[in-house]
Every structure is written in C-alpha cells, then in structure tokens.
Design an enzyme around this catalytic site. Structure first.
Site, PDB file in Angstrom:
ATOM      1  N   HIS A  97      19.902  21.281  64.771  1.00 41.31           N
ATOM      2  CA  HIS A  97      20.688  22.178  65.505  1.00 41.31           C
ATOM      3  C   HIS A  97      22.306  22.688  65.002  1.00 41.31           C
ATOM      4  O   HIS A  97      22.467  21.896  64.363  1.00 41.31           O
ATOM      5  CB  HIS A  97      20.753  22.198  66.952  1.00 41.31           C
ATOM      6  CG  HIS A  97      21.814  20.922  67.287  1.00 41.31           C
ATOM      7  ND1 HIS A  97      21.158  19.437  67.257  1.00 41.31           N
ATOM      8  CD2 HIS A  97      23.015  20.764  67.729  1.00 41.31           C
ATOM      9  CE1 HIS A  97      22.159  18.843  67.510  1.00 41.31           C
ATOM     10  NE2 HIS A  97      23.041  19.523  67.771  1.00 41.31           N
ATOM     11  N   ASP A  99      25.680  23.431  66.348  1.00 46.71           N
ATOM     12  CA  ASP A  99      26.236  23.498  67.827  1.00 46.71           C
ATOM     13  C   ASP A  99      26.722  24.808  68.470  1.00 46.71           C
ATOM     14  O   ASP A  99      27.205  25.928  67.720  1.00 46.71           O
ATOM     15  CB  ASP A  99      27.568  22.686  67.754  1.00 46.71           C
ATOM     16  CG  ASP A  99      26.979  21.167  67.691  1.00 46.71           C
ATOM     17  OD1 ASP A  99      26.010  20.766  67.732  1.00 46.71           O
ATOM     18  OD2 ASP A  99      28.256  20.620  67.047  1.00 46.71           O
ATOM     19  N   HIS A 253      22.782  20.058  61.993  1.00 43.96           N
ATOM     20  CA  HIS A 253      22.904  18.391  62.077  1.00 43.96           C
ATOM     21  C   HIS A 253      21.511  17.909  63.260  1.00 43.96           C
ATOM     22  O   HIS A 253      21.155  18.566  63.967  1.00 43.96           O
ATOM     23  CB  HIS A 253      24.013  17.929  62.543  1.00 43.96           C
ATOM     24  CG  HIS A 253      24.714  18.299  63.632  1.00 43.96           C
ATOM     25  ND1 HIS A 253      25.532  19.522  63.677  1.00 43.96           N
ATOM     26  CD2 HIS A 253      24.584  17.888  64.809  1.00 43.96           C
ATOM     27  CE1 HIS A 253      25.694  19.635  64.982  1.00 43.96           C
ATOM     28  NE2 HIS A 253      25.495  18.891  65.610  1.00 43.96           N
ATOM     29  N   ARG A 268      33.682  14.505  70.789  1.00 43.67           N
ATOM     30  CA  ARG A 268      33.873  15.600  70.088  1.00 43.67           C
ATOM     31  C   ARG A 268      34.608  16.535  70.425  1.00 43.67           C
ATOM     32  O   ARG A 268      34.893  16.957  71.609  1.00 43.67           O
ATOM     33  CB  ARG A 268      32.269  16.363  70.101  1.00 43.67           C
ATOM     34  CG  ARG A 268      32.133  17.390  68.954  1.00 43.67           C
ATOM     35  CD  ARG A 268      30.813  17.925  69.089  1.00 43.67           C
ATOM     36  NE  ARG A 268      30.393  19.118  69.908  1.00 43.67           N
ATOM     37  CZ  ARG A 268      29.859  19.642  70.340  1.00 43.67           C
ATOM     38  NH1 ARG A 268      28.349  19.059  69.981  1.00 43.67           N
ATOM     39  NH2 ARG A 268      29.607  20.703  71.095  1.00 43.67           N
TER      40      ARG A 268
HETATM   41  O1  LIG Z   1      25.821  12.151  68.564  1.00 39.85           O
HETATM   42  C1  LIG Z   1      25.650  12.683  67.470  1.00 39.85           C
HETATM   43  O2  LIG Z   1      25.647  11.778  66.295  1.00 39.85           O
HETATM   44  C2  LIG Z   1      25.910  14.172  67.114  1.00 39.85           C
HETATM   45  C3  LIG Z   1      25.411  14.731  68.366  1.00 39.85           C
HETATM   46  C4  LIG Z   1      25.661  16.188  68.068  1.00 39.85           C
HETATM   47  O3  LIG Z   1      24.698  16.861  68.219  1.00 39.85           O
HETATM   48  C5  LIG Z   1      27.072  16.735  68.172  1.00 39.85           C
HETATM   49  O4  LIG Z   1      27.859  15.878  68.343  1.00 39.85           O
HETATM   50  O5  LIG Z   1      27.055  18.001  68.293  1.00 39.85           O
HETATM   51 FE   LIG Z   2      25.525  18.865  67.743  1.00 37.85          FE
END
Ligand SMILES: O=C(O)CCC(=O)C(=O)O
Ligand SMILES: [Fe+2]
Length: 283
Positions: A97, A99, A253, A268
């Site tokens: 995906h 984000d 990702h 994040r």
């Molecule tokens: O937990 C992760 O490594 C990535 C998760 C994810 O898709 C994000 O943080 O956008």
């Molecule tokens: Fe993500």
C-alpha cells in the site's frame, strides 16, 4: 560531518550516514536529506531514538502533518501515530500500500521509528513505483496514462478489525463518512522530480474508472502483481532506534506479518502532500 548515502538495492533505498536527528536539522542537512529522499525514495537511519516531539519536529520541516482518522495517536504528541500490536490488529499492513492514498492530497512521505521489536521478523519492504512503471511495456504504459482509479479507505480498514468496540466503531464510521473514495490517475508524475510512477496499490485501489468491472479486476490484478516484483524492492530488518523516511508519492510498502503474538511498536509521523497529477494533466 558530511551526510552520505549508501545505496542498498538497485531500485530504491539508501542508508544515511553522518546525521543525528536528535540535533536540530540545519538548512544544509535538511537540503541534503531532501535531495537524498528524492534520489533514493526511501532512507534508513540507525540509532535515532527520537522523542515523539523530536520526530514530529523533523517531519514538520518537510510539510504539514497528517492526523490519521483511525490509528491511535501518541498521548503527548497527536501528530505521532502509534502502531502497537497490543492496541491494534495490524495485519492489514501486510498488504502492498501507499499510505493514505484515500484522500485528495495523499502524504508526501512518512518517518517511521522502531520502538519495540520482536527478536526476529517484522521486517518492512518498500517498492519503487517508478521502477515498476519503467519495466512495463510501451503499449501498456500508453494505456495506463489515460486511466484513473478509485482509492477507498475501507479496503484496508475492515469493520471486523476497526469497529469492534463502541469507541472504535464511532471512529470508524466518522472516518468512513469523512473519507469517501477518491479518484487518482493510474500513472502519477512526481511533483518534484517529474518521474512517472505506477500509482495503484492493493491496499486502497478498488476500481479503474474507465474500464468495465471485469477489465478493471484483471488489469488491477496484473498491476498489483507487477508492482510487487522483488526487483523493485528493498527489505529492511529493523533495530530499535532505526528510522525510515520514505517518499510516499513514488513508493509503496508492506509490513511483514510474521512475528505475532510478539509485541511490535512503531511511531509514525506523516507529512501531507499534494494532489496526484497524471501525465496528461497540465500542471
Ligand atoms: O509497521 C511497519 O513496519 C509499517 C507499517 C505501515 O504500513 C506504516 O507505518 O505506514
Ligand atoms: Fe503504511
């Protein structure tokens, strides 16, 4: 100290040396980081155990920050989203995906910090949408340049996992109401580099607007599989204190779901971007 970038794979990804983000970012280091991001699409920094405030401040140098409609926020810093397997079932991130592509102005990029990790497993993979686009044949590229697709939040945030308590259900319904599906070009022109990237992801893309349902299903299946080829990827094995910074306009990702029931906690910060433009739109 000078900042250097060590390339990690042919398609994308570099390890950054010579930068400590616990120190205020100077204009020179900000410019170097920005250039590195454009060139490598995803950057990795070791040993950056930033406070939520520091992480927020670094991200805010690159643009306004996004507050996620569903994921929990850090109690001291609402712009920091908390991905904690004890708070949420995060298996939906184990899907390729980009984000928040379900809004008109999807994020420019994100900074993700590893806070608590399983002893092994829980890697994250990134794929380059420009490498995926470049590897398509010319007739398919030509076809895609005239198409657009719907992106829908509900595809990655299913009610079964995000609406199970009265509070969660209220948040889920509000998020759905505030985020109806949006239409984006299938090929996106990067607003800074001009590079073309395939702009679909399994996480949020539901339907190609100009095609019949069965044509759309078949073409999306092909594109999802194509975009996920290992040749376009880099895979990161986390240590606590690592920070990843990716350009969300040209990558997607996948967070590997191979460590449960162990706990994994990530923070994040998400930087808002611009409205995606296709190759045939005037800027
Ligand atoms: O937990 C992760 O490594 C990535 C998760 C994810 O898709 C994000 O943080 O956008
Ligand atoms: Fe993500």
């Amino acid at each position: 100290m000078t900042i250097t970038f060590e390339r990690l794979s042919p398609a994308l990804g570099a390890l950054v040396h010579g930068l400590d983000l616990r120190e205020p970012l100077t204009a020179t280091s900000h410019a170097a980081l920005h250039q590195g991001l454009l060139e490598h699409q995803v950057l990795f920094l070791r040993d950056q155990l930033l406070t939520p405030r520091q992480q927020r401040d670094v991200a805010a140098r690159f643009g306004d920050l996004h507050i996620h409609p569903i994921y929990p926020k850090h109690p001291e810093q609402p712009e920091i989203l908390v991905l904690d397997t004890e708070l949420n079932d995060l298996r939906d991130n184990a899907l390729w995906h980009t984000d928040v592509s379900f809004i008109q102005t999807p994020p420019l990029g994100s900074l993700l910090s590893a806070r608590q990790l399983p002893p092994y497993g829980g890697d994250t993979l990134w794929a380059s949408n420009s490498a995926a686009y470049a590897a398509l044949s010319a007739p398919i590229r030509e076809l895609l340049e005239g198409l657009s697709a719907w992106h829908d939040l509900s595809k990655s945030f299913p009610l079964e996992r995000f609406g199970q308590t009265p509070d969660a259900l209220e948040r889920f319904n509000a998020a759905r109401a505030a985020n109806p599906p949006v239409r984006h070009p299938l090929v996106r022109v990067h607003p800074e580099t001009g590079a073309k990237g395939l702009f679909v992801s399994e996480g949020f893309t539901t339907r190609i607007v100009e095609l019949t349902e069965s044509e759309s299903d078949a073409l999306l299946r092909l594109l999802f599989a194509h975009a996920a080829r290992p040749e376009f990827q880099v895979r990161w094995q986390w240590r606590v204190g690592d920070l990843a910074f990716w350009d969300n306009r040209i990558t997607q990702h996948y967070a590997c779901d191979d460590y449960r029931p162990q706990r994994r906690v990530m923070h994040r910060a998400t930087i808002l971007g611009d409205r995606p433009r296709g190759p045939r739109e005037a800027i």
